[in-house]
Write a protein that holds these residues in place. Structure first.
Motif, PDB file in Angstrom:
ATOM      1  N   LEU A   1      11.840  -1.590  -1.224  1.00  0.00           N
ATOM      2  CA  LEU A   1      12.281  -1.049  -0.601  1.00  0.00           C
ATOM      3  C   LEU A   1      11.634  -0.378   1.081  1.00  0.00           C
ATOM      4  N   VAL A   2      10.333  -0.842   0.943  1.00  0.00           N
ATOM      5  CA  VAL A   2       9.457  -0.184   1.897  1.00  0.00           C
ATOM      6  C   VAL A   2       9.983  -1.321   2.471  1.00  0.00           C
TER       7      VAL A   2
ATOM      8  N   ALA B   1       0.791  -1.247   0.067  1.00  0.00           N
ATOM      9  CA  ALA B   1      -0.084  -0.108  -0.048  1.00  0.00           C
ATOM     10  C   ALA B   1       0.971   0.892  -0.321  1.00  0.00           C
ATOM     11  N   VAL B   2       1.670   0.987   1.017  1.00  0.00           N
ATOM     12  CA  VAL B   2       3.226   2.271   1.104  1.00  0.00           C
ATOM     13  C   VAL B   2       3.253   2.162  -0.089  1.00  0.00           C
ATOM     14  N   ALA B   3       4.177   1.501  -0.934  1.00  0.00           N
ATOM     15  CA  ALA B   3       4.593   1.665  -2.140  1.00  0.00           C
ATOM     16  C   ALA B   3       4.231   1.600  -3.384  1.00  0.00           C
ATOM     17  N   ARG B   4       2.778   1.845  -3.494  1.00  0.00           N
ATOM     18  CA  ARG B   4       1.875   2.225  -4.369  1.00  0.00           C
ATOM     19  C   ARG B   4       1.466   3.676  -4.075  1.00  0.00           C
TER      20      ARG B   4
ATOM     21  N   ARG C   1      17.023  19.396   1.825  1.00  0.00           N
ATOM     22  CA  ARG C   1      15.006  18.797   2.205  1.00  0.00           C
ATOM     23  C   ARG C   1      14.936  17.722   0.846  1.00  0.00           C
ATOM     24  N   GLY C   2      15.520  17.676   0.306  1.00  0.00           N
ATOM     25  CA  GLY C   2      15.142  16.570  -1.115  1.00  0.00           C
ATOM     26  C   GLY C   2      15.635  17.077  -1.901  1.00  0.00           C
ATOM     27  N   PRO C   3      15.685  17.064  -3.547  1.00  0.00           N
ATOM     28  CA  PRO C   3      15.609  16.868  -4.665  1.00  0.00           C
ATOM     29  C   PRO C   3      14.494  17.827  -5.359  1.00  0.00           C
TER      30      PRO C   3
ATOM     31  N   VAL D   1      11.282   5.504  11.384  1.00  0.00           N
ATOM     32  CA  VAL D   1      12.261   4.902  10.885  1.00  0.00           C
ATOM     33  C   VAL D   1      12.140   4.218   9.276  1.00  0.00           C
ATOM     34  N   ILE D   2      10.629   3.857   9.364  1.00  0.00           N
ATOM     35  CA  ILE D   2      10.164   3.372   7.715  1.00  0.00           C
ATOM     36  C   ILE D   2       9.156   4.378   7.074  1.00  0.00           C
ATOM     37  N   LEU D   3       9.199   5.933   7.652  1.00  0.00           N
ATOM     38  CA  LEU D   3       8.472   6.300   7.287  1.00  0.00           C
ATOM     39  C   LEU D   3       9.843   7.779   6.830  1.00  0.00           C
ATOM     40  N   GLN D   4      11.329   7.452   7.891  1.00  0.00           N
ATOM     41  CA  GLN D   4      12.145   8.005   6.749  1.00  0.00           C
ATOM     42  C   GLN D   4      12.841   7.468   5.564  1.00  0.00           C
ATOM     43  N   LYS D   5      13.003   6.025   5.624  1.00  0.00           N
ATOM     44  CA  LYS D   5      13.153   5.240   4.453  1.00  0.00           C
ATOM     45  C   LYS D   5      12.406   5.542   2.879  1.00  0.00           C
ATOM     46  N   VAL D   6      11.013   5.716   3.607  1.00  0.00           N
ATOM     47  CA  VAL D   6      10.234   5.605   2.672  1.00  0.00           C
ATOM     48  C   VAL D   6      10.440   7.201   1.667  1.00  0.00           C
ATOM     49  N   ARG D   7      10.619   7.747   2.847  1.00  0.00           N
ATOM     50  CA  ARG D   7      10.780   9.527   2.178  1.00  0.00           C
ATOM     51  C   ARG D   7      12.192   9.651   1.643  1.00  0.00           C
ATOM     52  N   GLU D   8      13.320   8.779   2.075  1.00  0.00           N
ATOM     53  CA  GLU D   8      14.173   9.216   1.441  1.00  0.00           C
ATOM     54  C   GLU D   8      14.228   8.590  -0.308  1.00  0.00           C
ATOM     55  N   ALA D   9      12.958   7.320  -0.372  1.00  0.00           N
ATOM     56  CA  ALA D   9      13.384   6.552  -1.699  1.00  0.00           C
ATOM     57  C   ALA D   9      12.327   7.266  -2.745  1.00  0.00           C
ATOM     58  N   GLU D  10      11.634   7.896  -1.728  1.00  0.00           N
ATOM     59  CA  GLU D  10      10.985   9.252  -2.846  1.00  0.00           C
ATOM     60  C   GLU D  10      10.960  10.423  -2.849  1.00  0.00           C
ATOM     61  N   ARG D  11      12.085  10.357  -2.530  1.00  0.00           N
ATOM     62  CA  ARG D  11      13.137  11.789  -3.387  1.00  0.00           C
ATOM     63  C   ARG D  11      14.720  11.224  -4.012  1.00  0.00           C
ATOM     64  N   ASP D  12      14.013  10.212  -3.877  1.00  0.00           N
ATOM     65  CA  ASP D  12      16.097   9.446  -5.130  1.00  0.00           C
ATOM     66  C   ASP D  12      14.968   9.253  -6.181  1.00  0.00           C
TER      67      ASP D  12
END
Length: 535
Positions: A28-29, A17-20, A198-200, A121-132
């Motif tokens: 990554l999630v 759900a988060v990945a979608r 703060r992200g790309p 931790v999960i939110l941070q990782k998801v945020r980083e993956a979203e930025r990438d």
């Protein structure tokens, strides 16, 4: 929150759900979940332990394992996460350095604080993956036009929704006084995409010259197909612009193709640029011809190019001066940007006055140094003689070709010119020695006494001093500062020493001092010869 069979599948469902929602890879999630659970387990069993968690991608079962790595005796630092070869023999038959001992440990029961930490931790990782993901998506679109929707305005900067991310249109990148309201559609040029804390960040522009070039590419099929090429663009955003084009098909007029039927193509670009007036100019390889085109609608009488200094002088009829310069210098400024040259504009009257001043100056020079009357001095200047060296060392036949000059007159003029030059050289050398010039530099071939005097006045008194100079310090050059070309005065610039000559002199001095091996210079010379041959 315990990891039981009841909520094992929920891990996978949550990851999906988060990945979608964030449009990132579900794996990554799950990796973020594994890391968060491992961190929670360390807080339960001890932070010194190496606890790793593996979530089965099919069943959702989380396996907790303690890892101990086999290391050499003297390298052991953490007795909870590392063991020696001798200790490892209790667990492994033939342990080797780098082997791992894996012991499964019971799953942890996450308390409220641990669960909250795991969530962070999960939110941070998801945020980083979203930025990438956002950076990877837009980095390859740099230099293209994008359509978006205005979201909001922050301190004059416009935040634009560009699909899978946001872009920022800064105040200085907007055209004139244009303003936007939320939900307005906007078209902009992706000027840069950068990773920031703060992200790309996707930086947009509507004032960049390439924005207009890309708009023409969209409106003119011949440009998109490569039949017509945009060679240069110069803009005064919101007011006026010039664009230089060339056609690689003789049957297609590049200017006409860009203008379109009844101006339809160029008008579409003008409308997008808030009524910016656009001059479409045929590009020409010859700089003078190109400049004459660039200064349209003004008429040009004469063009004088100084390629070494990157400057150009343009002579226009008196009544055309204001048109050539344009309102607040706009026309000449855009032409300068288009040709990448500094342009000096003068009227025919100004140019005539300057030529007369130069004529009078050279006439006085010959009258004073050669002790001749005004008529004879004017004859020399009229025949193209500009300095004493030309008179002293020119072929006597050239002097004899002047009306009224016989052999005795020519010989006497050359003798007087040589005497004056020798006296000037003697005085210059004496002045240089008085300033501290040493023999090592005085005997260096290629420098005249006047050059030596100029060097000594600048504190360059030895061969070592001369060898440390850069070519531009001697010959002068141009530096671009804040978009403006700034002149760097050279010590020997008034003697017409070019950059290539200055570089040769400096390298010769370095070779003489043993700082440079002459054999290392040979390959460079060969490369230059090959390049010239290919050209």
């Amino acid at each position: 929150m315990a990891i039981t069979s009841a909520n094992q599948l929920e891990l996978l469902q949550t990851a999906e759900a988060v990945a979608r929602e964030k449009m990132i890879d579900p794996d990554l999630v799950i990796q973020a979940m594994e890391e968060s659970l491992a961190r929670a387990a360390k807080s339960r069993y001890g932070s010194d332990l190496d606890i790793r968690v593996k979530i089965d991608r099919k069943t959702g079962r989380a396996t907790f394992a303690r890892i101990r790595t086999v290391v050499e005796d003297e390298l052991i630092e953490n007795h909870h996460a590392q063991v020696t070869v001798k200790q490892a023999r209790s667990y492994l038959a033939d342990p080797k350095i780098g082997d791992e001992i894996i012991d499964e440990v019971p799953p942890v029961d996450l308390g409220r604080i641990a669960a909250q930490s795991a969530k962070q931790v999960i939110l941070q990782k998801v945020r980083e993956a979203e930025r990438d993901r956002q950076y990877d998506e837009f980095k390859d679109r740099k230099g293209t036009i994008i359509n978006g929707v205005v979201k909001r305005e922050e301190y004059g900067n416009i935040i634009v929704d560009i699909g899978r991310g946001e872009g920022i249109l800064r105040r200085n990148e907007k055209i004139g006084r244009e303003s936007y309201r939320p939900n307005d559609r906007i078209r902009a040029y992706i000027k840069d995409v950068r990773r920031e804390a703060r992200g790309p960040q996707v930086f947009l522009s509507r004032t960049d010259p390439q924005f207009m070039a890309e708009l023409f590419k969209m409106e003119v099929p011949e440009i998109y197909d490569g039949i017509i090429e945009i060679k240069a663009v110069a803009r005064d955003p919101g007011s006026r612009a010039k664009i230089a084009v060339i056609s690689y098909d003789n049957s297609i007029d590049p200017v006409g193709a860009c203008v379109g039927m009844r101006g339809s193509r160029v008008q579409a670009v003008v409308n997008e640029l808030q009524g910016e007036k656009i001059d479409i100019i045929p590009w020409n390889q010859d700089q003078a011809t190109f400049l004459v085109n660039a200064l349209q609608p003004a008429e040009v009488s004469k063009v004088v190019i100084d390629e070494e200094a990157g400057k150009i002088e343009v002579v226009v009829p008196d009544e055309q001066l204001s048109l050539a310069i344009g309102r607040r210098g706009q026309n000449v400024r855009l032409a300068s940007q288009l040709t990448a040259l500094d342009i000096d504009i003068m009227t025919e009257a100004d140019e005539s006055a300057r030529r007369q001043a130069e004529f009078a100056e050279r006439t006085n020079l010959f009258m004073e140094t050669l002790d001749i009357d005004e008529m004879m001095a004017q004859l020399l200047v009229s025949e193209g003689f500009t300095n004493l060296e030309e008179v002293a060392y020119v072929d006597p036949e050239e002097l004899l070709s002047i009306d009224g000059f016989d052999e005795d007159t020519a010989a006497e003029l050359q003798a007087r010119a040589r005497d004056h030059l020798e006296e000037a050289n003697r005085k210059a050398l004496e002045s240089a020695r008085a300033l501290g010039l040493e023999d090592s530099l005085a005997g260096f071939e290629g420098l005249t006494p006047q050059m030596l005097e100029a060097l000594a006045k600048d504190g360059i008194k030895t061969l070592e001093d001369f060898a440390t100079c850069a070519d531009w310090e001697l010959a002068g050059g141009w530096t671009t500062v804040n978009g403006q070309r700034v002149k760097d005065e050279g010590v020997l610039e008034k003697f017409d020493v070019s950059l290539e000559e200055a570089q040769h002199l400096v390298m010769t001095a370095r070779v003489m001092l043993g700082w440079v091996d002459p054999t290392e210079l040979a390959p460079e010379a060969e490369e230059e010869e090959e390049t010239e041959g290919e050209a």
